[in-house]
Design an enzyme around this catalytic site. Structure first.
Site, PDB file in Angstrom:
ATOM      1  N   TYR A 166       0.880  -1.070  -0.071  1.00  0.00           N
ATOM      2  CA  TYR A 166      -0.039  -0.060   0.025  1.00  0.00           C
ATOM      3  C   TYR A 166       0.792   1.237   0.089  1.00  0.00           C
ATOM      4  O   TYR A 166       0.639   2.143  -0.780  1.00  0.00           O
ATOM      5  CB  TYR A 166      -0.898   0.022   1.271  1.00  0.00           C
ATOM      6  CG  TYR A 166      -1.847   1.170   1.421  1.00  0.00           C
ATOM      7  CD1 TYR A 166      -2.905   1.233   0.503  1.00  0.00           C
ATOM      8  CD2 TYR A 166      -1.788   2.119   2.277  1.00  0.00           C
ATOM      9  CE1 TYR A 166      -4.183   1.803   0.780  1.00  0.00           C
ATOM     10  CE2 TYR A 166      -2.638   2.942   2.395  1.00  0.00           C
ATOM     11  CZ  TYR A 166      -4.002   3.262   1.616  1.00  0.00           C
ATOM     12  OH  TYR A 166      -4.673   4.229   1.709  1.00  0.00           O
ATOM     13  N   LYS A 170       0.945   4.067  -2.995  1.00  0.00           N
ATOM     14  CA  LYS A 170       0.541   5.604  -2.530  1.00  0.00           C
ATOM     15  C   LYS A 170       1.765   6.632  -2.564  1.00  0.00           C
ATOM     16  O   LYS A 170       1.497   7.662  -3.240  1.00  0.00           O
ATOM     17  CB  LYS A 170       0.203   5.790  -1.103  1.00  0.00           C
ATOM     18  CG  LYS A 170      -1.006   4.890  -0.787  1.00  0.00           C
ATOM     19  CD  LYS A 170      -2.407   5.290  -1.939  1.00  0.00           C
ATOM     20  CE  LYS A 170      -3.710   4.900  -1.563  1.00  0.00           C
ATOM     21  NZ  LYS A 170      -4.779   5.393  -2.157  1.00  0.00           N
TER      22      LYS A 170
END
Length: 298
Positions: A166, A170
């Protein structure tokens, strides 16, 4: 001053069946935008699919007097991303705004994370944002106007245990945002990103319980809407937002240290100077950063 509105503007919001995306779609519609509500309708880990969440939000917008269509295509595939943009063109004749919000979670400590768990998260967050933006870009460029808002995260900017996939995704969106901001400038396409802190089904297992009432999704959407508005002056920027606070996040480079005889020992002996933060340089392009290095050599 007059309220900011989106009358006549067409917005695509991905991942709009729940949480942040739902809030963004509802606010844009409330302010006059024509909205394509996209959501695959799957679970947090990306499994499963249902047209229900997108349809429910679109129906709510229509019930409230707005205009919206639902779309359940998978934005992690080229065909799905193109279908989302085509839904806007078919329903409303144009596209002006892309809100890249869709994402999934597959949290696991790095040593236990599989390749599939890593790739699947990047596929939705980064690949999906790239694909939808790529599908929309020709339309935005031809009309000489567009707004793209990407969804980064503090986990990407600053790291977070158990979220290597993640966090990587991001931070990747920060690079995409900055490059698209540069490439879209001549066509009046402005691209920015948010790094939100909000209580959603994606974050409820990560945030303390007291965050639920203070860090609402409703406190995120006004910034997204402003970045999507024609009056937004900035591009290529990243903004932290949560609990009513908005702040610019930027990448800076310290003054550094230079020598004509760089070696392991000289680096060791001058580590404090290398680590110094002031006065910092805040480049906005690769050329500016390289120029600073060149200047130090003169």
């Amino acid at each position: 001053m007059a309220d900011l509105r989106f009358d006549g503007k067409v917005a695509v919001v991905t991942g709009a069946g729940h949480g942040l995306g739902r809030s963004h779609a509802l606010l844009l519609a409330e302010r006059g935008a024509l909205v394509v509500v996209n959501d695959l309708g799957g679970a947090l880990d990306g499994s499963g699919a249902s047209a229900g969440p997108a349809a429910e939000v679109a129906e709510l917008i229509v019930k409230n007097g707005g205009q919206a269509v639902a779309n359940a295509d998978n934005i992690a595939t080229p065909e799905g991303a193109e279908a989302v943009v085509r839904a806007a063109i078919d329903a409303f004749g144009r596209i002006d705004i892309v809100i890249n919000n869709a994402g999934i979670l597959r949290d696991k400590s790095f040593g236990k994370m599989s390749v599939e768990e890593f790739d699947s998260v990047l596929a939705v967050h980064v690949r999906g944002s790239f694909l939808v933006s790529r599908a929309a870009f020709p339309y935005l460029k031809e009309q000489g106007y567009g707004r793209i808002v990407n969804t980064s995260s503090p986990a990407g900017l600053f790291g977070n245990f158990g979220q290597a996939n993640y966090s990587t995704a991001k931070m990747g969106l920060v690079g995409l945002t900055k490059t698209l901001g540069i490439e879209g400038a001549r066509a009046n396409i402005k691209v920015n990103a948010i790094a939100p802190v909000a209580w959603t089904r994606m974050t409820e297992a990560l945030l303390p319980a007291e965050f639920e009432s203070k860090f609402t999704v409703a406190a995120i959407s006004p910034l997204v809407a402003f970045l999507a508005h024609e009056t937004c002056p900035s591009s290529g920027e990243v903004f932290s937002v949560g609990g009513g606070r908005v702040a610019r996040v930027f990448v800076a480079e310290g003054p550094g240290w230079r020598t004509d005889d760089l070696n392991l020992e000289s680096i060791r002996d001058n580590w404090d100077a290398i680590m110094a933060e002031q006065p910092y340089l805040q480049p906005t392009t690769l050329g500016e950063q390289a120029g600073a290095s060149l200047k130090a050599m003169l």
